[in-house]
Write an enzyme that holds these catalytic residues in place. Structure first.
Site, PDB file in Angstrom:
ATOM      1  N   ILE A 134       0.852  -1.194   0.000  1.00 44.56           N
ATOM      2  CA  ILE A 134       0.000   0.000   0.000  1.00 44.56           C
ATOM      3  C   ILE A 134       0.880   1.234   0.000  1.00 44.56           C
ATOM      4  O   ILE A 134       1.850   1.320   0.765  1.00 44.56           O
ATOM      5  CB  ILE A 134      -0.938   0.012   1.227  1.00 44.56           C
ATOM      6  CG1 ILE A 134      -1.955  -1.133   1.125  1.00 44.56           C
ATOM      7  CG2 ILE A 134      -1.665   1.360   1.359  1.00 44.56           C
ATOM      8  CD1 ILE A 134      -2.804  -1.309   2.356  1.00 44.56           C
ATOM      9  N   CYS A 171       9.593  -2.373  -0.084  1.00 40.67           N
ATOM     10  CA  CYS A 171       9.081  -1.472   0.953  1.00 40.67           C
ATOM     11  C   CYS A 171      10.095  -1.243   2.074  1.00 40.67           C
ATOM     12  O   CYS A 171       9.729  -0.855   3.190  1.00 40.67           O
ATOM     13  CB  CYS A 171       7.766  -1.990   1.517  1.00 40.67           C
ATOM     14  SG  CYS A 171       6.491  -2.215   0.246  1.00 40.67           S
TER      15      CYS A 171
END
Length: 216
Positions: free
Chosen positions: A150, A180
């Site tokens: 996300i 990430c």
């Protein structure tokens, strides 16, 4: 009203970014409805605003794009469902943290449609799957693999960018980055978990579960 847009072939990243920004501007101006755009990209990496140069090696020489979203490096490619979430937080509550948590809850609800238990972890945005069948990390930490990432941005409280869920991408492409910025844990997909899920199956699950999480 929320428009559901589904692209049936990979969309070049820069073209998608331009279209998304135009739609966000129209939503903010009251000239367009909110939209959820479901698509795939050709194989590429994107760098969020917190991306660190040491977190990418890119041995295959894939294109790298500045995403101007929150987060660090991530991979997009065929077999991964990208969902660009162009939603108006002016009427959904101006709470960024709550919005990110709702995106995670939405992914978890969609994964549950296939019997997959998605989980969240403090300090690690995204959705994770426990892998007890794999050896633990060197420090004894149980192995977990990321299945959904996300990263969002807001403009005039309208969101863009969004999330990605791994259906059946080439997982080896994640080896060219530290996904990430998180080291140690791996990346998985629905097919890697042994589930014969198609992109259309995931799309249907996302559509079924959206209203359970997000108020109209």
């Amino acid at each position: 009203m929320v428009d559901w847009i589904v692209s049936d072939r990979p969309v070049p990243y820069e073209a998608a970014l331009a279209a998304m920004e135009a739609r966000v501007a129209a939503i903010a101006a009251g000239r367009a409805d909110e939209a959820l755009w479901l698509l795939e990209h050709p194989a590429l990496y994107t760098a969020g605003t917190s991306a660190r140069p040491e977190d990418i090696s890119n041995p295959l020489g894939l294109p790298v794009h500045e995403a101007r979203r929150g987060g660090q490096f991530t991979y997009h490619g065929p077999g991964q469902r990208v969902v660009y979430t162009m939603l108006d937080l002016n009427r959904r509550g101006r709470d960024v943290g709550c919005f990110v948590r709702d995106l995670e809850r939405w992914v978890i609800a969609a994964l549950a449609e296939f019997g997959v238990r998605g989980e969240v972890r403090s300090g690690r945005v995204g959705v994770w799957v426990a892998r007890p069948e794999k050896p633990p990390l060197p420090d004894g930490t149980p192995r977990e693999d990321k299945i959904a990432a996300i990263g969002i941005r807001l403009r005039r409280w309208v969101s863009f960018h969004g999330l990605s869920v791994n259906v059946d991408p080439d997982l080896s492409h994640f080896e060219g980055i530290v996904p990430c910025g998180i080291r140690g844990h791996g990346v998985t997909s629905l097919v890697d978990l042994g589930l014969p899920v198609t992109m259309a199956d995931l799309d249907a699950a996302l559509m079924r579960t959206f209203d359970r999480v997000f108020a109209a």
